[in-house]
Enzyme design. Structure first.
Site, mmCIF file in Angstrom:
data_model
loop_
_atom_site.group_PDB
_atom_site.id
_atom_site.type_symbol
_atom_site.label_atom_id
_atom_site.label_comp_id
_atom_site.label_asym_id
_atom_site.label_seq_id
_atom_site.Cartn_x
_atom_site.Cartn_y
_atom_site.Cartn_z
ATOM 1 N N TYR A 71 4.156 -17.372 27.049
ATOM 2 C CA TYR A 71 4.735 -16.028 27.089
ATOM 3 C C TYR A 71 6.212 -16.074 26.705
ATOM 4 O O TYR A 71 6.722 -15.227 25.983
ATOM 5 C CB TYR A 71 4.587 -15.411 28.489
ATOM 6 C CG TYR A 71 5.069 -13.977 28.511
ATOM 7 C CD1 TYR A 71 6.393 -13.657 28.819
ATOM 8 C CD2 TYR A 71 4.198 -12.940 28.172
ATOM 9 C CE1 TYR A 71 6.833 -12.355 28.794
ATOM 10 C CE2 TYR A 71 4.642 -11.626 28.154
ATOM 11 C CZ TYR A 71 5.967 -11.341 28.464
ATOM 12 O OH TYR A 71 6.398 -10.038 28.413
ATOM 13 N N PHE A 123 13.089 5.523 2.579
ATOM 14 C CA PHE A 123 11.693 5.112 2.741
ATOM 15 C C PHE A 123 11.157 5.916 3.906
ATOM 16 O O PHE A 123 11.869 6.179 4.884
ATOM 17 C CB PHE A 123 11.516 3.590 2.955
ATOM 18 C CG PHE A 123 10.062 3.253 3.016
ATOM 19 C CD1 PHE A 123 9.448 2.983 4.229
ATOM 20 C CD2 PHE A 123 9.276 3.312 1.873
ATOM 21 C CE1 PHE A 123 8.081 2.765 4.284
ATOM 22 C CE2 PHE A 123 7.914 3.085 1.923
ATOM 23 C CZ PHE A 123 7.316 2.807 3.129
ATOM 24 N N THR A 124 9.907 6.266 3.878
ATOM 25 C CA THR A 124 9.330 7.232 4.818
ATOM 26 C C THR A 124 9.539 6.832 6.279
ATOM 27 O O THR A 124 10.115 7.585 7.058
ATOM 28 C CB THR A 124 7.815 7.375 4.538
ATOM 29 O OG1 THR A 124 7.257 6.064 4.500
ATOM 30 C CG2 THR A 124 7.576 8.075 3.209
ATOM 31 N N ASP A 214 17.397 -3.326 4.312
ATOM 32 C CA ASP A 214 15.949 -3.363 4.504
ATOM 33 C C ASP A 214 15.497 -4.476 3.554
ATOM 34 O O ASP A 214 15.347 -4.246 2.364
ATOM 35 C CB ASP A 214 15.316 -2.017 4.150
ATOM 36 C CG ASP A 214 13.809 -2.069 4.390
ATOM 37 O OD1 ASP A 214 13.208 -1.012 4.637
ATOM 38 O OD2 ASP A 214 13.236 -3.183 4.326
ATOM 39 N N LYS A 257 5.154 -8.091 3.849
ATOM 40 C CA LYS A 257 5.245 -8.128 2.390
ATOM 41 C C LYS A 257 5.615 -9.529 1.955
ATOM 42 O O LYS A 257 4.745 -10.388 1.864
ATOM 43 C CB LYS A 257 6.274 -7.095 1.894
ATOM 44 C CG LYS A 257 5.783 -5.656 2.014
ATOM 45 C CD LYS A 257 5.853 -5.155 3.435
ATOM 46 C CE LYS A 257 5.685 -3.674 3.532
ATOM 47 N NZ LYS A 257 5.517 -3.215 4.940
ATOM 48 N N ARG A 381 2.690 8.581 -3.919
ATOM 49 C CA ARG A 381 4.093 8.358 -3.603
ATOM 50 C C ARG A 381 4.899 9.488 -4.273
ATOM 51 O O ARG A 381 5.775 9.234 -5.108
ATOM 52 C CB ARG A 381 4.577 6.999 -4.083
ATOM 53 C CG ARG A 381 3.904 5.807 -3.437
ATOM 54 C CD ARG A 381 4.471 5.421 -2.093
ATOM 55 N NE ARG A 381 4.094 6.311 -0.991
ATOM 56 C CZ ARG A 381 4.552 6.140 0.257
ATOM 57 N NH1 ARG A 381 5.386 5.151 0.524
ATOM 58 N NH2 ARG A 381 4.182 6.960 1.235
ATOM 59 N N PHE A 447 1.318 12.047 4.727
ATOM 60 C CA PHE A 447 0.551 11.379 3.676
ATOM 61 C C PHE A 447 -0.533 10.463 4.261
ATOM 62 O O PHE A 447 -1.525 10.163 3.630
ATOM 63 C CB PHE A 447 1.472 10.569 2.755
ATOM 64 C CG PHE A 447 2.403 9.649 3.486
ATOM 65 C CD1 PHE A 447 3.643 10.091 3.923
ATOM 66 C CD2 PHE A 447 2.008 8.360 3.789
ATOM 67 C CE1 PHE A 447 4.488 9.259 4.656
ATOM 68 C CE2 PHE A 447 2.843 7.524 4.522
ATOM 69 C CZ PHE A 447 4.090 7.971 4.950
HETATM 70 C C1 LIG Z 1 10.766 -0.827 2.400
HETATM 71 C C2 LIG Z 1 9.944 -0.742 3.658
HETATM 72 N N1 LIG Z 1 10.588 -0.746 4.851
HETATM 73 C C3 LIG Z 1 9.891 -0.666 6.018
HETATM 74 C C4 LIG Z 1 8.507 -0.572 6.017
HETATM 75 C C5 LIG Z 1 7.792 -0.447 7.354
HETATM 76 O O1 LIG Z 1 7.196 -1.691 7.639
HETATM 77 P P1 LIG Z 1 5.832 -1.774 8.466
HETATM 78 O O2 LIG Z 1 6.044 -1.050 9.750
HETATM 79 O O3 LIG Z 1 4.764 -1.145 7.628
HETATM 80 O O4 LIG Z 1 5.627 -3.259 8.656
HETATM 81 C C6 LIG Z 1 7.796 -0.574 4.804
HETATM 82 C C7 LIG Z 1 6.323 -0.486 4.800
HETATM 83 N N2 LIG Z 1 5.722 -0.257 3.699
HETATM 84 C C8 LIG Z 1 4.295 -0.311 3.476
HETATM 85 C C9 LIG Z 1 3.444 0.440 4.499
HETATM 86 C C10 LIG Z 1 3.668 1.917 4.477
HETATM 87 C C11 LIG Z 1 4.512 2.482 5.392
HETATM 88 C C12 LIG Z 1 4.733 3.855 5.364
HETATM 89 C C13 LIG Z 1 4.127 4.648 4.395
HETATM 90 C C14 LIG Z 1 3.252 4.078 3.475
HETATM 91 C C15 LIG Z 1 3.033 2.696 3.504
HETATM 92 C C16 LIG Z 1 3.989 0.150 2.052
HETATM 93 O O5 LIG Z 1 4.931 0.385 1.292
HETATM 94 O O6 LIG Z 1 2.822 0.212 1.714
HETATM 95 C C17 LIG Z 1 8.531 -0.663 3.605
HETATM 96 O O7 LIG Z 1 7.911 -0.683 2.397
#
Ligand SMILES: Cc1ncc(COP(=O)(O)O)c(/C=N/[C@@H](Cc2ccccc2)C(=O)O)c1O
Length: 455
Positions: A71, A123-124, A214, A257, A381, A447
């Protein structure tokens, strides 16, 4: 061919199948024309995302057998910490279950109500966590990034004048931190140059504004610096990464990634104060500070994957496989974002479906049509991802895109050629494709779960 050759041979395979056209029509209808809602078993080639979909190496799988599931104080955490110190140069590491966990901690730790977090491009999930912490996230990316045909090789760059304007108009104390994403996802996987990273840090240092990266796709960004900034042609990737990260105070990183794993994330920093703030919070939201929501075996896989991601032979093969898809589509006359990105090829849905209005959701329509025609899954997107403004109106960005995202070390070039061929065929009969209307809209990140019907 040498540029495309895989620096590995395949030991384990996972069968995939192309279901019938009739089943595909039914499946996408049942999924409300939202590719996120398709069943994996109905998908032939899955280009939805590069997140968590990589193939691990024998070295990583061996590491999974060495999971220390204590742990507290797991040896895998210290292997992960060491890998991040070696590859990225950060001293302090807070593990999280995935990127969003790190975004949550970082934004809660650094943002107070009404502050601003300028970012090259939103980013979303990153934007939502900044909003939840009470901040706003204006884009400060260079104008070229908004032009799909512009071939500038560092379209992810921060526009220093736009950043200066945000600082001048609001005062440095209103800026929580400047946030720079590498291989900017929403701009088409476009890299940031080392020169730009250095200049951003220099500008922020004048005002004592912190810079947070990021770094989710930073290994691929490092490869573009090596191949596109001449002074780095002979510099090892690990040294390029160390220099990149030296122009930040810390980063969030979705390990799913570039670290070549199926789950995991972390927050890393040079700054003891950021570390102590986030480390105290991780135990509330993610787990103890030496596992952060990951099993020991997963931390071991991340540690080994991060090191593997700095191999030039791998990065060359990986980015050239993405470019292969882009080149085939360009040859077929299909409009894509140029230059090809590091992790994906983005289709320009406005040019692909010029007969649709923005309210008929061209990118959503195209991603559903691609699946129906080929069994290939992609991701919207565009305006659906962009969401609504503070008055609740839909925002219609220039970049109305469909992302064809290539998982790492998973598909062969034959799969890539199949996807290209099907999309080129669809392009030839693009005028037959009817638009969509949204029939269900969830509250957050619509989305993921919105559903549509054909017009
Ligand atoms: C530049 C960047 N910064 C942070 C994160 C979050 O990381 P996590 O929480 O997913 O590990 C992501 C995640 N990207 C994924 C998954 C995704 C997420 C939201 C909407 C669509 C797809 C994608 O682009 O497919 C990222 O691209």
């Amino acid at each position: 061919l040498i540029d495309l050759i895989e620096p590995f041979k395949i030991k384990v395979i996972e069968p995939v199948r192309l279901v019938s056209e009739e089943r595909r029509k039914q499946a996408i209808k049942e999924a409300g024309y939202n590719t996120f809602l398709l069943l994996s078993e109905d998908v032939f080639i899955d280009l939805l995302t590069d997140s968590g979909t990589s193939a691990m190496s024998d070295n990583q799988w061996a590491g999974m057998m060495l999971g220390d599931e204590a742990y507290a104080g797991s040896k895998n955490f210290y292997h992960l910490e060491k890998a991040i110190q070696d590859v990225l140069g950060y001293k302090y590491v807070t593990p999280t279950h995935q990127g969003r966990g790190a975004e949550h901690l970082m934004s809660q730790a650094l943002i107070s109500e009404g502050q601003i977090v300028p970012r090259n491009m939103y980013f979303t999930t990153s934007k939502l966590h900044v909003n939840i912490a009470g901040g706003v996230m204006p884009d400060v990316i260079i104008d070229e990034a908004h032009d799909p045909e512009n071939e500038f090789e560092f379209k992810g760059n921060v526009d220093l004048l736009k950043l200066q304007k945000v600082i001048d108009e609001n005062g440095p104390e209103k800026i929580a931190y400047v946030n720079v994403e590498m291989n900017v996802n929403m701009a088409g996987g476009q890299p940031v140059s080392m020169a730009n990273l250095r200049a951003v840090k220099k500008l922020c240092d004048q005002y004592k504004i912190k810079v947070i990266f990021d770094a989710t796709r930073s290994s691929e960004n490092a490869y573009f610096i090596k191949t596109r900034e001449k002074e780095y042609a002979d510099v090892p990737i690990i040294d390029i990464l160390n220099e990149m990260m030296s122009y930040s105070d810390g980063c969030i990183y979705s390990s799913k990634k570039d670290c070549l794993v199926n789950i995991g994330g972390f927050l890393a920093t040079h700054d003891k104060e950021i570390f102590e703030k986030t480390r105290s919070m991780v135990v509330v939201y993610e787990g103890l500070h030496t596992y952060g929501g990951m099993a020991g075996r997963d931390m071991e896989a991340v540690a080994r994957g991060l090191r593997e991601s700095t191999q030039v032979s791998y990065l060359k093969y990986r980015t050239n496989q993405v470019k292969l898809l882009g080149d085939l589509l360009i040859e077929g006359g299909v409009p894509i974002v140029r230059p090809p990105g590091g992790h994906a090829i983005f289709l320009n849905a406005l040019k692909f479906l010029p007969h649709l209005t923005r309210e008929q959701w061209p990118a959503q329509t195209l991603s559903a049509a691609i699946y129906e025609a080929s069994g290939v899954r992609s991701m919207e997107r565009g305006a659906i991802s962009k969401g609504r403004d503070k008055d609740g109106n839909n925002i219609f960005p220039n970049l109305e895109l469909v992302r064809l995202t290539i998982p790492r070390r998973v598909y062969t070039n034959t799969h890539i050629e199949y996807a290209a061929e099907c999309i080129i065929d669809l392009y030839k009969r693009r005028h037959e494709i009817p638009g969509l209307k949204m029939v269900f809209e969830p509250e957050y990140l619509r989305f993921f779960q919105a559903t549509f019907e054909q017009l």
